[in-house]
Every structure is written in C-alpha cells, then in structure tokens.
Design an enzyme around this catalytic site. Structure first.
Site, PDB file in Angstrom:
ATOM      1  N   ASP A  84      43.526 -46.341  -9.860  1.00 15.53           N
ATOM      2  CA  ASP A  84      43.321 -47.184 -11.252  1.00 15.53           C
ATOM      3  C   ASP A  84      42.044 -46.205 -11.751  1.00 15.53           C
ATOM      4  O   ASP A  84      42.076 -46.462 -12.985  1.00 15.53           O
ATOM      5  CB  ASP A  84      42.394 -48.708 -11.006  1.00 15.53           C
ATOM      6  CG  ASP A  84      43.095 -49.583 -10.709  1.00 15.53           C
ATOM      7  OD1 ASP A  84      44.532 -49.082 -11.241  1.00 15.53           O
ATOM      8  OD2 ASP A  84      42.660 -51.192 -10.777  1.00 15.53           O
ATOM      9  N   HIS A 100      41.791 -59.120 -12.658  1.00 16.22           N
ATOM     10  CA  HIS A 100      41.791 -58.933 -13.867  1.00 16.22           C
ATOM     11  C   HIS A 100      42.572 -60.254 -14.633  1.00 16.22           C
ATOM     12  O   HIS A 100      42.306 -59.832 -15.597  1.00 16.22           O
ATOM     13  CB  HIS A 100      43.227 -58.312 -13.247  1.00 16.22           C
ATOM     14  CG  HIS A 100      42.978 -56.933 -13.188  1.00 16.22           C
ATOM     15  ND1 HIS A 100      42.623 -55.792 -14.125  1.00 16.22           N
ATOM     16  CD2 HIS A 100      43.653 -56.305 -12.105  1.00 16.22           C
ATOM     17  CE1 HIS A 100      42.826 -54.713 -13.509  1.00 16.22           C
ATOM     18  NE2 HIS A 100      43.780 -54.695 -11.738  1.00 16.22           N
ATOM     19  N   HIS A 135      90.931 -35.193 -29.045  1.00 19.22           N
ATOM     20  CA  HIS A 135      90.231 -34.550 -27.188  1.00 19.22           C
ATOM     21  C   HIS A 135      90.970 -33.312 -26.665  1.00 19.22           C
ATOM     22  O   HIS A 135      90.381 -32.350 -26.604  1.00 19.22           O
ATOM     23  CB  HIS A 135      88.770 -35.281 -26.267  1.00 19.22           C
ATOM     24  CG  HIS A 135      88.413 -36.370 -26.680  1.00 19.22           C
ATOM     25  ND1 HIS A 135      88.418 -37.106 -27.862  1.00 19.22           N
ATOM     26  CD2 HIS A 135      86.842 -36.076 -26.030  1.00 19.22           C
ATOM     27  CE1 HIS A 135      87.291 -38.325 -27.924  1.00 19.22           C
ATOM     28  NE2 HIS A 135      86.134 -37.346 -27.327  1.00 19.22           N
ATOM     29  N   GLN A 150      42.418 -57.375  -7.409  1.00 16.59           N
ATOM     30  CA  GLN A 150      43.002 -57.122  -8.206  1.00 16.59           C
ATOM     31  C   GLN A 150      43.191 -58.708  -9.206  1.00 16.59           C
ATOM     32  O   GLN A 150      43.496 -59.098  -9.937  1.00 16.59           O
ATOM     33  CB  GLN A 150      44.229 -57.399  -7.067  1.00 16.59           C
ATOM     34  CG  GLN A 150      46.169 -57.226  -8.195  1.00 16.59           C
ATOM     35  CD  GLN A 150      45.904 -55.905  -8.499  1.00 16.59           C
ATOM     36  OE1 GLN A 150      45.700 -54.996  -7.932  1.00 16.59           O
ATOM     37  NE2 GLN A 150      46.191 -56.280  -9.695  1.00 16.59           N
ATOM     38  N   GLU A 210      53.938 -53.127  -7.707  1.00 17.07           N
ATOM     39  CA  GLU A 210      52.834 -52.281  -8.695  1.00 17.07           C
ATOM     40  C   GLU A 210      52.454 -51.655  -7.716  1.00 17.07           C
ATOM     41  O   GLU A 210      52.164 -50.346  -7.797  1.00 17.07           O
ATOM     42  CB  GLU A 210      52.490 -53.546  -9.372  1.00 17.07           C
ATOM     43  CG  GLU A 210      51.616 -52.121 -10.496  1.00 17.07           C
ATOM     44  CD  GLU A 210      50.520 -52.957 -11.314  1.00 17.07           C
ATOM     45  OE1 GLU A 210      50.041 -52.174 -12.375  1.00 17.07           O
ATOM     46  OE2 GLU A 210      50.525 -54.205 -11.361  1.00 17.07           O
ATOM     47  N   HIS A 211      51.602 -52.215  -6.633  1.00 16.55           N
ATOM     48  CA  HIS A 211      50.715 -51.311  -5.607  1.00 16.55           C
ATOM     49  C   HIS A 211      51.410 -52.515  -4.553  1.00 16.55           C
ATOM     50  O   HIS A 211      50.576 -53.560  -4.023  1.00 16.55           O
ATOM     51  CB  HIS A 211      49.406 -51.677  -6.133  1.00 16.55           C
ATOM     52  CG  HIS A 211      48.401 -51.467  -7.622  1.00 16.55           C
ATOM     53  ND1 HIS A 211      48.699 -52.523  -8.241  1.00 16.55           N
ATOM     54  CD2 HIS A 211      48.147 -50.563  -8.188  1.00 16.55           C
ATOM     55  CE1 HIS A 211      48.348 -51.888  -9.766  1.00 16.55           C
ATOM     56  NE2 HIS A 211      48.193 -50.812  -9.400  1.00 16.55           N
TER      57      HIS A 211
END
Length: 427
Positions: free
Chosen positions: A357, A258, A416, A255, A323-324
């Site tokens: 991924d 990145h 209405h 991770q 996220e993960h």
C-alpha cells in the site's frame, strides 16, 4: 467474528457483488447532470458544485507554487523522509517496466516495429474528506512521470475553501506532479475530461474515488482514457498451520478498516487457525480507532473457509481473483506458480499487504471485484501508447500481394485488393 463457511457458501459470498441497477442509475444520472453543466459553463459550474458539496469554494482552484513550497515546513521531517524512501522504491520498481521503441523485422525489403510514446497530459484524482492519501499521489503520479508524460496534474477536494493538506502538496512535489487543483468529486472528473477556463483538459484520468466519481469516469471514458472502475478493496489470505494467527488477524483488519464494504477472506488448511484468528480479531479490533467499520466489514463482507489441501486453497483463490493475495505458508515462493488470478501477491509471514500500500514499490492501484481475471494493476504501460509501423518495398509487396487480394475478396472488400493491384500494375 468472521463467518466460517463451506466452500460453496464461501465462493458465493466472495463473488463480485451484483450492482443495484437502480442505485447505479442514480449515480450515473447525478454524474451526468454535473458533467453536462461543467461542459456548458466551465469554471462557473465547477465553483457551483464545489460550494454545494464541499462548502466555500477556494479563491483559485490552482494551488500556487508558494503554497506548495510552504507545505514542506508544515510536515514532519521523518514523514518526509518516509515518503521519499517510498517514492524511491516505487520509482525503482516501475523503472524496470519501461519499454523502448524497437524494430522487430528488418530484412531489407520489409521493416516493421513499434513506437512507444507517452500520453501528453494526465489527470490524477486523489480522494479527500476525512482522510488524506499521500500514497495515492505517489502511486499514480510516479509511473506517469517515468513514462514521460508531459504534464501530470492532480485534483483533490478541500473543505470550505481551506488550504490543501500540506502532506499532499509534499507528496505531489516528491512524485513530480505539475499542477494541483483544489477541486473534487464529479466536477473534478468533468473538468479534467473537457477542460475549463482554469483547468486544462487531459488525455487520461487515473485514481480512486467514491461511487459518484466512479460513475463520472465511466461516463467520460471514450472522450478521455481512464485506468479502471474500482470496487470495494479486498484481500484473500491463504494460510497453513505455520501461519501466525496474530499476523493473519492484523492483515484481515487492515483491509476491513478501509470501509464497511471492504472484503477480507481467509482460506486455510487449519481449522484451529480459524478459531485462533477469530479470537485475535476480537482482541485487536477492540483497540482499533476504526473498530466499528472493521467489525461491520468482517462480519458482513468477510468469510473464512477450511480446505483439505493447499492446492485446493489456490483453486478457491483463483476463482475469487482477489485484489490482494497473501500467501502465509511454509516456503511461500514455491506456491507462486499456482497463482493464476490476483492483482498483487504478498509472500510469507513478514510481508503484510500494507507494505504494498505504502512503501515497497509495486503499485497499489489494482483490479478489484474479480477483474484480476483479465486486467492488471497500474503501471508505466498505462501512460504510454504503442504505435506500430510498417515499410514494404515493391518486391516485398509483389511477393505478398496475391495473398492480400485473396483475403480482401473473401471479405467482399475488393477495394482493399485493388489498393494492392494498382501498385503492381504501374510498371
């Protein structure tokens, strides 16, 4: 190597980082200027900004069918097979997300239901620069194609007017991309959002990008749909004493490599594991090509915390909404019910996040920065619209009419109610 913090310190560091409003305003202003120019001058403006940011502009933005076909001879056969297998897995997973139009009520007097209709045209943005991302092509395009999107177009930058990376062309063919355009950055988002002489307007834009691309997507939202505004990528690993420190360290590094702002977190019941993981991080980073990036991310954005119980570990993870989320414990499946907020979950010692991924099937386009509390990863649902329908007979309207009028009058929208009573007075 990765700071060991108290629970309060850990939660503070893992919380979504506050946006620097001045810096964000600069991104938005720069993106706004480019978007306005593209709206005004079309291809001419796109070409100007391609030359400004990426060097020489290509002769044509559209990648020809001949170039796409030739790309297959330039990619290793084993890589092609790996991409095809990954695509098969992604299709199999996302095919199960498909919904059919259905009638929900049909008793003679009342009929109601829901129509599922695909978006007409989608634009996929695939980042470029120092690396190429065929997995991004597969993950964004395959759900759109499965949903029945009529045209799935792709934009990606190239440097100095060079040819498109062959592996991206191959991935696009495997995924079912209709057209590919050699253009990146804000100018690509603007072209997709508003159309130019050579790049057609789309109805929705998906795919990751840098801060300027994110700003552009935010600005064009409303004129077109978007998937999400992504922040730094992140992983949280819950581990007990059964976890292998070699595996844990490898996943934290995967991770962290990145970007220097990527976030990697370890939540564990074992203090000795933290120490072993730290030693492994030093050892494994030393031979990593992107070790400087990983080291910076681990030290500045990463953190570990020791908790008393796994129940507490999940409480901490749910507050982060990562996220993960990896669960490296004994009997990991038994803990799945404890997950409330996470983009995607990876269970067990032999399920690294890298599987998600690239290959396994679930989508890797996931909510970041705590937004898993209220949003989901990319799916077939992102490429369809749901339209409800309704049919009432006169008898059914007569049965419901008085209630409709009462509610309308309470809201002081008498018109209405009149739309109902006029029908019932016709006899």
């Amino acid at each position: 190597m990765i700071p060991l913090l108290s629970i309060d310190q850990f939660l503070a560091k893992a919380a979504p980082e506050k946006t620097n409003s001045q810096e964000q305003q600069q991104f938005l202003q720069a993106a706004s200027n480019i978007i306005a120019d593209v709206q005004k001058d079309g291809d001419q403006a796109v070409r100007f900004y391609v030359e400004k940011f990426d060097g020489q502009a290509p002769k044509t933005f559209l990648v020809s069918e001949e170039e796409r076909k030739a790309a297959w001879d330039q990619v290793d056969d084993q890589v092609i097979r790996a991409l095809q297998r990954a695509a098969d897995n992604i299709r199999d997973f996302h095919r199960k997300q498909l919904n059919n139009s259905r009638m929900m009520q049909a008793d003679g007097d009342i009929i109601s239901g829901q129509l599922y209709r695909p978006i007409d045209r989608v634009g996929i943005y695939v980042p470029g620069g120092t690396a190429v991302y065929p997995s991004s092509v597969l993950m964004n395009a395959i759900p759109a194609v499965l949903a029945g999107v009529g045209e799935v177009n792709m934009a990606t930058p190239v440097k100095d007017g060079e040819a498109l990376s062959p592996i991206l062309a191959v991935a696009a063919d495997i995924a079912g991309v209709s057209k590919i355009y050699r253009v990146g950055g804000v100018q690509a988002i603007a072209a997709f959002a508003y159309g130019t002489e050579s790049i057609p307007k789309v109805d929705k834009i998906v795919g990751p990008g840098n801060a300027y691309v994110a700003a552009a997507k935010k600005l064009v939202y409303g004129d077109v749909g978007i998937d999400m505004i992504a922040g730094p990528s992140e992983v949280a690993i819950i581990a007990d004493e059964s976890a292998n420190p070699v595996f844990v360290a490898a996943d934290l590094i995967a991770q962290a490599e990145h970007d220097t702002i990527a976030r990697a977190f370890l939540i564990t019941t074992s203090r000795s594991l933290v120490e072993e993981v730290d030693r492994e991080l030093v050892k494994q980073c030393e031979v990593l090509p992107r070790k400087d990036i990983a080291n910076t991310a681990l030290q500045e954005k990463g953190a570990s915390v020791v908790v008393d119980t796994l129940a507490k570990a999940f409480d901490v993870a749910n507050k982060i909404a990562p996220e993960h989320l990896e669960i490296q414990t004994q009997d990991p499946l038994s803990y799945l019910s404890k997950v409330k907020h996470a983009g995607s979950v990876f269970l067990g010692h032999y399920t690294p996040e890298a599987l998600g991924d690239y290959f396994a099937g679930p989508n890797h386009v996931l909510p970041t920065s705590g937004t898993a509390r209220f949003s989901s990863g990319l799916s077939v649902d992102d490429f369809v619209k749901k339209t409800t329908y309704l049919y009432y007979t006169e008898d059914a309207l007569r049965e419901a009419g008085d209630d409709v009028v009462k509610i309308a009058n309470q809201e002081q929208l008498e018109g209405h109610g009149i739309a109902v009573t006029k029908r019932l007075e016709e006899k």
